[in-house]
Design a protein around this motif. Structure first.
Motif, PDB file in Angstrom:
ATOM      1  N   TYR A 191      18.107  17.527   9.001  1.00  0.00           N
ATOM      2  CA  TYR A 191      19.489  17.193   8.657  1.00  0.00           C
ATOM      3  C   TYR A 191      19.736  16.936   7.177  1.00  0.00           C
ATOM      4  O   TYR A 191      20.713  16.284   6.827  1.00  0.00           O
ATOM      5  N   GLY A 192      18.877  17.442   6.311  1.00  0.00           N
ATOM      6  CA  GLY A 192      19.189  17.405   4.895  1.00  0.00           C
ATOM      7  C   GLY A 192      18.426  16.351   4.129  1.00  0.00           C
ATOM      8  O   GLY A 192      17.686  15.547   4.699  1.00  0.00           O
ATOM      9  N   PRO A 193      18.593  16.330   2.814  1.00  0.00           N
ATOM     10  CA  PRO A 193      17.778  15.487   1.949  1.00  0.00           C
ATOM     11  C   PRO A 193      17.936  13.996   2.243  1.00  0.00           C
ATOM     12  O   PRO A 193      19.012  13.519   2.584  1.00  0.00           O
ATOM     13  N   TYR A 194      16.842  13.276   2.088  1.00  0.00           N
ATOM     14  CA  TYR A 194      16.853  11.815   2.130  1.00  0.00           C
ATOM     15  C   TYR A 194      17.525  11.328   0.853  1.00  0.00           C
ATOM     16  O   TYR A 194      17.098  11.672  -0.248  1.00  0.00           O
ATOM     17  N   ARG A 195      18.550  10.502   0.955  1.00  0.00           N
ATOM     18  CA  ARG A 195      19.428  10.185  -0.181  1.00  0.00           C
ATOM     19  C   ARG A 195      19.156   8.808  -0.797  1.00  0.00           C
ATOM     20  O   ARG A 195      19.929   8.355  -1.635  1.00  0.00           O
ATOM     21  N   TRP A 196      18.075   8.137  -0.406  1.00  0.00           N
ATOM     22  CA  TRP A 196      17.874   6.744  -0.813  1.00  0.00           C
ATOM     23  C   TRP A 196      16.632   6.559  -1.696  1.00  0.00           C
ATOM     24  O   TRP A 196      16.146   5.443  -1.854  1.00  0.00           O
ATOM     25  N   GLU A 197      16.108   7.652  -2.236  1.00  0.00           N
ATOM     26  CA  GLU A 197      14.970   7.629  -3.171  1.00  0.00           C
ATOM     27  C   GLU A 197      13.661   7.256  -2.474  1.00  0.00           C
ATOM     28  O   GLU A 197      12.870   8.128  -2.157  1.00  0.00           O
ATOM     29  N   ARG A 198      13.380   5.977  -2.241  1.00  0.00           N
ATOM     30  CA  ARG A 198      12.140   5.582  -1.564  1.00  0.00           C
ATOM     31  C   ARG A 198      12.427   5.204  -0.106  1.00  0.00           C
ATOM     32  O   ARG A 198      13.537   4.774   0.235  1.00  0.00           O
ATOM     33  N   TYR A 199      11.367   5.358   0.730  1.00  0.00           N
ATOM     34  CA  TYR A 199      11.433   4.835   2.097  1.00  0.00           C
ATOM     35  C   TYR A 199      10.175   4.010   2.349  1.00  0.00           C
ATOM     36  O   TYR A 199       9.089   4.549   2.575  1.00  0.00           O
ATOM     37  N   ASP A 200      10.326   2.697   2.285  1.00  0.00           N
ATOM     38  CA  ASP A 200       9.217   1.778   2.506  1.00  0.00           C
ATOM     39  C   ASP A 200       9.464   0.950   3.759  1.00  0.00           C
ATOM     40  O   ASP A 200      10.607   0.762   4.193  1.00  0.00           O
ATOM     41  N   LEU A 201       8.375   0.426   4.322  1.00  0.00           N
ATOM     42  CA  LEU A 201       8.435  -0.461   5.476  1.00  0.00           C
ATOM     43  C   LEU A 201       7.972  -1.849   5.076  1.00  0.00           C
ATOM     44  O   LEU A 201       7.058  -1.997   4.257  1.00  0.00           O
ATOM     45  N   LEU A 202       8.576  -2.858   5.672  1.00  0.00           N
ATOM     46  CA  LEU A 202       8.106  -4.232   5.559  1.00  0.00           C
ATOM     47  C   LEU A 202       7.794  -4.731   6.966  1.00  0.00           C
ATOM     48  O   LEU A 202       8.698  -4.815   7.814  1.00  0.00           O
ATOM     49  N   ILE A 215       0.864  -1.184   0.000  1.00  0.00           N
ATOM     50  CA  ILE A 215       0.000   0.000   0.000  1.00  0.00           C
ATOM     51  C   ILE A 215       0.896   1.228   0.000  1.00  0.00           C
ATOM     52  O   ILE A 215       1.761   1.369   0.876  1.00  0.00           O
ATOM     53  N   PRO A 216       0.716   2.142  -0.970  1.00  0.00           N
ATOM     54  CA  PRO A 216       1.488   3.392  -0.918  1.00  0.00           C
ATOM     55  C   PRO A 216       0.901   4.337   0.127  1.00  0.00           C
ATOM     56  O   PRO A 216      -0.318   4.395   0.322  1.00  0.00           O
ATOM     57  N   LEU A 217       1.791   5.080   0.787  1.00  0.00           N
ATOM     58  CA  LEU A 217       1.352   6.108   1.730  1.00  0.00           C
ATOM     59  C   LEU A 217       1.632   7.502   1.202  1.00  0.00           C
ATOM     60  O   LEU A 217       1.060   8.474   1.691  1.00  0.00           O
ATOM     61  N   GLY A 218       2.508   7.611   0.235  1.00  0.00           N
ATOM     62  CA  GLY A 218       2.868   8.876  -0.380  1.00  0.00           C
ATOM     63  C   GLY A 218       3.624   8.585  -1.652  1.00  0.00           C
ATOM     64  O   GLY A 218       3.746   7.427  -2.071  1.00  0.00           O
ATOM     65  N   GLU A 219       4.158   9.617  -2.281  1.00  0.00           N
ATOM     66  CA  GLU A 219       4.866   9.423  -3.540  1.00  0.00           C
ATOM     67  C   GLU A 219       6.134   8.599  -3.375  1.00  0.00           C
ATOM     68  O   GLU A 219       6.577   7.931  -4.310  1.00  0.00           O
ATOM     69  N   ARG A 220       6.733   8.621  -2.196  1.00  0.00           N
ATOM     70  CA  ARG A 220       7.989   7.878  -1.995  1.00  0.00           C
ATOM     71  C   ARG A 220       7.960   6.994  -0.758  1.00  0.00           C
ATOM     72  O   ARG A 220       9.002   6.531  -0.300  1.00  0.00           O
ATOM     73  N   THR A 265      -2.272  -8.470   7.763  1.00  0.00           N
ATOM     74  CA  THR A 265      -1.641  -7.449   8.604  1.00  0.00           C
ATOM     75  C   THR A 265      -1.682  -6.070   7.972  1.00  0.00           C
ATOM     76  O   THR A 265      -1.627  -5.056   8.676  1.00  0.00           O
ATOM     77  N   LEU A 266      -1.802  -6.007   6.665  1.00  0.00           N
ATOM     78  CA  LEU A 266      -1.599  -4.751   5.943  1.00  0.00           C
ATOM     79  C   LEU A 266      -2.559  -3.628   6.356  1.00  0.00           C
ATOM     80  O   LEU A 266      -2.106  -2.493   6.560  1.00  0.00           O
ATOM     81  N   PRO A 267      -3.866  -3.854   6.495  1.00  0.00           N
ATOM     82  CA  PRO A 267      -4.739  -2.730   6.868  1.00  0.00           C
ATOM     83  C   PRO A 267      -4.364  -2.109   8.212  1.00  0.00           C
ATOM     84  O   PRO A 267      -4.345  -0.877   8.357  1.00  0.00           O
ATOM     85  N   LYS A 268      -4.040  -2.937   9.184  1.00  0.00           N
ATOM     86  CA  LYS A 268      -3.637  -2.430  10.491  1.00  0.00           C
ATOM     87  C   LYS A 268      -2.337  -1.646  10.388  1.00  0.00           C
ATOM     88  O   LYS A 268      -2.171  -0.584  11.005  1.00  0.00           O
ATOM     89  N   ALA A 269      -1.398  -2.156   9.584  1.00  0.00           N
ATOM     90  CA  ALA A 269      -0.117  -1.473   9.415  1.00  0.00           C
ATOM     91  C   ALA A 269      -0.302  -0.133   8.714  1.00  0.00           C
ATOM     92  O   ALA A 269       0.343   0.866   9.071  1.00  0.00           O
ATOM     93  N   ALA A 270      -1.165  -0.083   7.712  1.00  0.00           N
ATOM     94  CA  ALA A 270      -1.397   1.165   6.985  1.00  0.00           C
ATOM     95  C   ALA A 270      -1.960   2.236   7.914  1.00  0.00           C
ATOM     96  O   ALA A 270      -1.594   3.422   7.812  1.00  0.00           O
TER      97      ALA A 270
END
Length: 608
Positions: free
Chosen positions: A255-266, A219-224, A233-238
């Motif tokens: 502390y400056g730009p996020y340098r890893w493009e996407r930030y996702d959780l598993l 499930i996406p939460l935002g553009e990145r 588990t997914l609905p509760k996690a979202a």
């Protein structure tokens, strides 16, 4: 601000005592990994092709770390079509594994290795469907601290970085049903052919290599930002992680730009041994933070903060672990302050300092194990993963903040992350940089830096946190001590957060009798709580009092939760209870298959 140390000053970083590879003359630069995932055999099989940072000008050895790997062949060049390479495996060490030494002629640019993992590989946990939230098997890796070498022949030192690409194929009956993910660019849907391709363009150390395979949705939460989890588990996690985008924005503003493009959780199955693991682009998290009220998401802020402190600027060796974790705890609480206010962050700080005091009491305030800069040679570096690195490291930064002011410290930290991005840092070089970029002689005298870095316990100038919200909790505890019935406290406690309840439980007398716990349980429902932090604070009280109504819930918790932070103190409390040794042994025999090796390596010695 004085001119920072040049990057070249980092070229002579300390030797890593936990990596054979760190002693070799050649360094890897890029990995091409091809793996087949076989759930029936509980094995990863394939090839690892290592491209060298520089081809040797004369014959040399490429040294890699391995542990319990079956090396099936080695070739010079970028495939098994090249000429065979001579290699030797050194005798095995119980902690470090085996050095794999490959003869490399002058001018060679790559080495290809065919290998197979053991079903008992310490980094990899293979879960049967019954051990998951669904009906399919699952696997995940946990490479930190030095377990990457159990599923990948590599230079397993935090001071050695490489980029990678990978092709992972799921074979057998689960082909086309499971999704594979890595610490890399990831797919968001299951591939019918079971094949997945990955790319990590930013250089990372081996301990940040990660693989997970399971029946997962996204499930996406935002553009990145987004979340992967098992369907149940997914609905509760979202819901729980709805503020993830705001967390990333808050971190960047500090502390400056996020340098890893996407930030996702598993969200992993409950056997995951840690709260979270900061694998780049894909943080692994425990389901024990799915409290239903977003009260435990500071753990996600912590793992996000590692995208700067740890992943971007990395401890050069595990002796320097505090450089990862001390900065990250400080950063985590700044994120939480920005999102939820200073009062909320103060509660986290008070709880963290209480954990630190408990660890200091366990280790002994004069113990060398309480130094920030550790000396772990000859020991498993996992021994250094405790609250000293986390909370004492954070307190050092809070002391600096008090001395120089928050704006100056923020400017220093932001420049530090920018200046040393994608590099490693050891304690000696950090101290030199700190002295050059921030401290005057007068400030250093006030700070007493040697007492923080190489001294035991806490220096006299360590700050002590206070929480206004905990003052109300302390008032409730005082009312209880004066004889007020727990039920009379229900109105003022109705809006308490998880942190306030945790402080409340920690503040109760440890010797309360069973009838007193029964009254508390009737009023507040602790035994039936769905909050793992509350349960972990409640069960030791119940065990000491012999409060039988909590027994079944405790056994269920120990059977299903694999987080080492909870397991170790709960088994200790159980062992200390009357008749507890037999109960602990029975539960552990049944529950052990649900635990990752990171947990069992500690618990096997604890539970006789």
């Amino acid at each position: 601000m004085p001119t920072p140390l040049p990057a070249a000053a980092l070229a002579d970083l300390a030797h890593d005592p936990h990596s054979y590879a760190a002693t070799g003359p050649l360094r890897v630069q890029h990995l091409r990994l091809v793996l087949a995932v076989d759930f029936a055999q509980r094995s990863l099989t394939g090839t690892a092709t290592w491209l060298l940072a520089e081809p040797p000008t004369r014959a040399a050895e490429l040294v890699l770390d391995t542990r319990d790997l079956a090396i099936e062949g080695a070739w010079l060049g970028e495939s098994a079509a090249g000429p065979a390479a001579d290699y030797t495996l050194a005798p095995a060490d119980a902690v470090l594994g085996q050095a794999l030494r490959i003869a490399v002629p002058a001018g060679a640019r790559a080495v290809c290795l065919a290998y197979r993992t053991s079903p008992a590989a310490a980094a990899v946990q293979w879960l049967a469907p019954a051990q998951t939230a669904g009906t399919h098997p699952f696997l995940f890796t946990q490479s930190q601290v030095i377990l990457a070498r159990t599923w990948l022949p590599c230079q397993d030192s935090p001071g050695i970085r490489f980029t990678y690409e990978a092709m992972v194929e799921i074979v057998g009956d689960e082909r086309g049903q499971l999704l594979a993910l890595m610490s890399a660019e990831n797919p968001q849907a299951t591939a019918p052919d079971g094949r997945y391709h990955f790319r990590m363009a930013q250089p990372i150390p081996a301990y940040l290599m990660a693989l997970a395979v399971g029946r997962l949705d996204f499930i996406p939460l935002g553009e990145r930002t987004g979340i992967y989890a098992e369907p149940a588990t997914l609905p509760k996690a979202a819901y729980e992680f709805a503020d993830l985008d705001q967390m990333v924005a808050a971190a960047e503003s500090l502390y400056g730009p996020y340098r890893w493009e996407r930030y996702d959780l598993l969200v992993l199955p409950a056997s995951f041994p840690f709260g979270g693991m900061e694998n780049p682009r894909l943080t692994f998290v425990t389901p024990t933070i799915l409290a239903g009220d977003r009260s435990l998401t500071s753990l996600v802020a912590h793992e996000l903060a590692h995208s700067w402190s740890g992943n971007l600027v990395t401890n050069a060796t595990w002796d320097d672990f505090w450089l990862n974790e001390g900065f990250t705890v400080y950063f985590e609480r700044r994120i939480m302050e920005q999102l939820y206010g200073a009062d909320y962050a103060a509660m986290l700080q008070v709880l963290g300092e209480a954990d630190l005091q408990h660890t200091l009491a366990e280790l002994g305030t004069d113990s060398p194990a309480t130094h920030l800069h550790l000396h772990l040679a000859g020991r498993d570096p996992d021994d250094g993963l405790n609250d000293i690195a986390y909370e004492k490291g954070c307190l050092l930064l809070l002391t600096l903040e008090k001395l120089v002011g928050r704006p100056r410290l923020d400017a220093f930290i932001k420049e530090y992350f920018t200046r040393f991005s994608f590099q490693s840092m050891d304690t000696a070089h950090f101290v030199a940089y700190l002295r050059q970029a921030l401290l005057t002689p007068a400030l250093e005298a006030q700070l007493d830096l040697p007492a923080w870095i190489d001294g035991p316990g806490l220096p006299a100038n360590a700050p002590v946190a206070r929480s206004a919200r905990f003052a109300a909790v302390d008032a409730a505890l005082a009312q209880l001590a004066a004889g007020t019935a727990p039920a009379h406290l229900l109105p003022p406690t109705a809006a308490w957060s998880s942190q306030e309840w945790e402080h409340f439980l920690r503040g109760l007398p440890p010797t309360l009798p069973a009838e007193a716990l029964a009254a508390l349980d009737a009023a507040f429902g602790f035994t039936a709580s769905g909050n793992a932090e509350i349960l972990a604070a409640w069960f030791p009280l119940a065990l000491r009092a012999g409060y039988a109504p909590a027994d079944a819930a405790l056994a269920d918790f120990l059977h299903h939760v694999g987080r080492r932070k909870f397991l170790v103190p709960l088994y200790r409390a159980l062992l200390a209870a009357p008749g507890g040794q037999a109960r602990a042994q029975k539960i552990y025999r049944q529950a052990r298959p649900n635990y990752h090796s990171v947990a069992t390596s500690t618990l096997d010695a604890l539970v006789p």
